[in-house]
Motif scaffolding. Structure first.
Motif, PDB file in Angstrom:
ATOM      1  N   SER A 153     -75.000  85.833  63.063  1.00  0.00           N
ATOM      2  CA  SER A 153     -75.826  85.785  64.267  1.00  0.00           C
ATOM      3  C   SER A 153     -76.713  87.029  64.325  1.00  0.00           C
ATOM      4  N   LEU A 154     -77.792  86.952  65.108  1.00  0.00           N
ATOM      5  CA  LEU A 154     -78.633  88.134  65.298  1.00  0.00           C
ATOM      6  C   LEU A 154     -77.814  89.279  65.890  1.00  0.00           C
TER       7      LEU A 154
ATOM      8  N   ALA B  14     -82.949  83.812  73.263  1.00  0.00           N
ATOM      9  CA  ALA B  14     -81.826  84.027  72.337  1.00  0.00           C
ATOM     10  C   ALA B  14     -81.976  85.385  71.655  1.00  0.00           C
ATOM     11  N   ALA B  15     -83.188  85.715  71.235  1.00  0.00           N
ATOM     12  CA  ALA B  15     -83.425  86.996  70.567  1.00  0.00           C
ATOM     13  C   ALA B  15     -83.181  88.157  71.531  1.00  0.00           C
ATOM     14  N   ASN B  16     -83.659  88.016  72.771  1.00  0.00           N
ATOM     15  CA  ASN B  16     -83.475  89.090  73.756  1.00  0.00           C
ATOM     16  C   ASN B  16     -81.995  89.324  74.059  1.00  0.00           C
ATOM     17  N   LEU B  17     -81.234  88.244  74.132  1.00  0.00           N
ATOM     18  CA  LEU B  17     -79.795  88.390  74.414  1.00  0.00           C
ATOM     19  C   LEU B  17     -79.098  89.142  73.281  1.00  0.00           C
ATOM     20  N   ALA B  18     -79.488  88.813  72.046  1.00  0.00           N
ATOM     21  CA  ALA B  18     -78.870  89.493  70.897  1.00  0.00           C
ATOM     22  C   ALA B  18     -79.175  90.993  70.950  1.00  0.00           C
TER      23      ALA B  18
ATOM     24  N   SER C 134     -72.723  87.415  86.811  1.00  0.00           N
ATOM     25  CA  SER C 134     -74.122  87.811  86.594  1.00  0.00           C
ATOM     26  C   SER C 134     -74.387  88.239  85.155  1.00  0.00           C
ATOM     27  N   THR C 135     -73.726  87.533  84.217  1.00  0.00           N
ATOM     28  CA  THR C 135     -73.990  87.770  82.791  1.00  0.00           C
ATOM     29  C   THR C 135     -74.478  86.462  82.171  1.00  0.00           C
ATOM     30  N   ILE C 136     -75.062  86.585  80.987  1.00  0.00           N
ATOM     31  CA  ILE C 136     -75.370  85.411  80.159  1.00  0.00           C
ATOM     32  C   ILE C 136     -74.712  85.656  78.804  1.00  0.00           C
ATOM     33  N   THR C 137     -74.138  84.582  78.256  1.00  0.00           N
ATOM     34  CA  THR C 137     -73.409  84.672  76.993  1.00  0.00           C
ATOM     35  C   THR C 137     -74.391  84.753  75.824  1.00  0.00           C
ATOM     36  N   VAL C 138     -74.127  85.670  74.909  1.00  0.00           N
ATOM     37  CA  VAL C 138     -74.989  85.906  73.744  1.00  0.00           C
ATOM     38  C   VAL C 138     -74.690  84.824  72.692  1.00  0.00           C
ATOM     39  N   PRO C 139     -75.740  84.196  72.137  1.00  0.00           N
ATOM     40  CA  PRO C 139     -75.483  83.182  71.105  1.00  0.00           C
ATOM     41  C   PRO C 139     -74.692  83.771  69.932  1.00  0.00           C
TER      42      PRO C 139
ATOM     43  N   GLY D 158     -78.277  83.162  62.805  1.00  0.00           N
ATOM     44  CA  GLY D 158     -79.682  83.335  63.184  1.00  0.00           C
ATOM     45  C   GLY D 158     -79.814  83.458  64.686  1.00  0.00           C
ATOM     46  N   LEU D 159     -80.883  82.881  65.222  1.00  0.00           N
ATOM     47  CA  LEU D 159     -81.074  82.922  66.681  1.00  0.00           C
ATOM     48  C   LEU D 159     -79.962  82.162  67.400  1.00  0.00           C
ATOM     49  N   GLY D 160     -79.395  81.171  66.718  1.00  0.00           N
ATOM     50  CA  GLY D 160     -78.304  80.412  67.323  1.00  0.00           C
ATOM     51  C   GLY D 160     -78.771  79.344  68.292  1.00  0.00           C
ATOM     52  N   VAL D 161     -80.043  78.961  68.189  1.00  0.00           N
ATOM     53  CA  VAL D 161     -80.549  77.868  69.025  1.00  0.00           C
ATOM     54  C   VAL D 161     -81.253  76.842  68.126  1.00  0.00           C
ATOM     55  N   THR D 162     -81.344  75.617  68.624  1.00  0.00           N
ATOM     56  CA  THR D 162     -82.000  74.541  67.881  1.00  0.00           C
ATOM     57  C   THR D 162     -83.154  74.002  68.719  1.00  0.00           C
ATOM     58  N   VAL D 163     -84.241  73.661  68.030  1.00  0.00           N
ATOM     59  CA  VAL D 163     -85.444  73.219  68.751  1.00  0.00           C
ATOM     60  C   VAL D 163     -85.408  71.709  69.004  1.00  0.00           C
ATOM     61  N   ASN D 164     -85.694  71.350  70.228  1.00  0.00           N
ATOM     62  CA  ASN D 164     -85.761  69.955  70.664  1.00  0.00           C
ATOM     63  C   ASN D 164     -87.174  69.430  70.320  1.00  0.00           C
TER      64      ASN D 164
END
Ligand code: OSB
Ligand code: MG
Length: 367
Positions: free
Chosen positions: A118-119, A299-303, A338-343, A347-353
């Protein structure tokens, strides 16, 4: 792994609610999605340049021009650049950090996928969840602002940033502070004031704000140093920090006590990591800014924000704060703390629709 082809998709996506800052009001968000193919893999990057040059001189139009005509041609058919080395490699093109950062993000995505990391792992992140807040645009009145903020507090955000501009500064901040005495609150002026406004802004200093973000000109670190001298509240720089060098100038000049890192503004994630490390060595906390990203940029910002010196909550809100429909299958939700889970996927850990991408694309440039 040779770079086979790149496709640029300029996108226009409707925002859940209009977003107004000192430089303008947006009902849609425009950006460019970059799709890079290499070695059977597909990496994605998001160029955060807006439709107009209000935040930065870069726009969707300049980014497409610089990418298509200068940055991409020398890359085709060659090995995928090491993302850490890409900014230096792209030095023959001056400026245009958002265009460069979008390609670099895709190279990080490819590297992570190729290595099965992961990033967050590639960056040396230490948190699985990162603290986040919400950035609230200018509203019709201070009372309307208090209502809007109350709505976000109900959703669970524990830190709020409000936008200010001349004539909508102390009164707005005072209204929110009075309604929510213990709220972690900060303000962002997006360069709307000058040093001559210091006396007008002085009452902000008594509102227990976490920070005052980018009050003065985007290219002016020097006057921020003077302004910081008049305020006990930390000044935080956003627009003025366009590279690790500028971060060093600001620290050496005492122009701020906090830095907002937006990887795109500073030329990429590698430069963001460098600024993180520099600030850590100065005992200066950083936080991750936002540009209303899609799931790709988020996703990149969270990493990035999972690194240790990201000590303040980021402008990384849940997907539903921005978009009814996003271009990633993954949607980011706010956890109750008040958190968001990091992928954590490679890689970015996301898939494009694809369906959403086709729907929001206003063009397609294949290179
Ligand atoms: O100054 O931080 C800023 C959005 C667009 C341009 C500049 C800024 C912003 C935000 C939004 O404040 C942060 C977010 O993505 O939620
Ligand atoms: Mg800002």
């Amino acid at each position: 792994m040779n770079l086979e082809s790149i496709t640029l998709y300029p996108l226009r996506m409707p925002l859940v609610a209009p977003f107004e800052t000192s430089f303008g009001r947006a009902t849609d968000r425009e950006c460019v999605l970059i799709e890079v193919r290499a070695g059977g893999l597909t990496g994605y990057g998001e160029c955060v340049a807006d439709s107009n040059p209000g935040y930065s001189y870069e726009t969707v139009g300049t980014a497409v021009h610089i990418l298509r005509d200068y940055l991409i041609p020398p890359l085709l058919g060659k090995p995928v650049p090491d993302p850490k080395a890409y900014f230096a490699q792209a030095a023959p093109v001056r400026g245009h950090h958002m265009a460069k950062a979008a390609l670099e993000m895709a190279f990080w995505d490819l590297k992570g996928q190729a290595e099965g990391k992961s990033l967050k792992t590639l960056f040396g992140g230490i948190h699985d969840r990162v603290e986040v807040g919400v950035s609230v645009g200018l509203q019709a009145s201070p009372a309307a602002l208090v209502d809007t903020v109350a709505g976000y507090l109900d959703q669970g955000y524990a830190r709020v940033k409000i936008k200010i501009k001349p004539g909508r500064d102390v009164e707005d901040a005072w209204a929110v502070r009075t309604a929510f005495p213990h709220l972690r609150l900060q303000v962002d002026a997006n360069s709307a004031f000058t040093l001559a406004d210091a006396p007008t802004l002085q009452p902000l200093d008594d509102l227990h704000l976490l920070l005052i973000e980018q009050p003065l000109f985007e290219d002016d670190i020097w006057d921020h140093a003077k302004l910081q001298g008049y305020f006990k509240t930390p000044i935080c720089l956003d627009e003025s920090i366009v590279s690790p060098r500028h971060a060093r100038y600001a620290l050496e000049m005492n122009a701020c006590r906090i830095i907002n890192i937006k990887p795109a503004r500073v030329g990429g994630l590698a430069n963001g990591l460098e600024i993180h490390d520099l600030c850590q060595s100065w005992d200066i906390p950083v936080w991750c800014g936002g540009m209303l990203e899609t799931g790709v940029g988020r996703a990149a910002n969270l990493a990035l924000a999972s690194l240790p010196n990201f000590a303040l909550p980021g402008d990384i809100s849940a997907t539903e704060r921005y978009y009814h429909e996003d271009i990633t299958h993954e949607r980011f939700a706010l956890n109750p703390d008040s958190t968001i889970t990091v992928p954590d996927q490679p890689g970015l850990g996301v898939t494009v629709n694809r369906a959403a991408l086709e729907k929001f694309a206003v063009g397609k440039i294949e290179l």
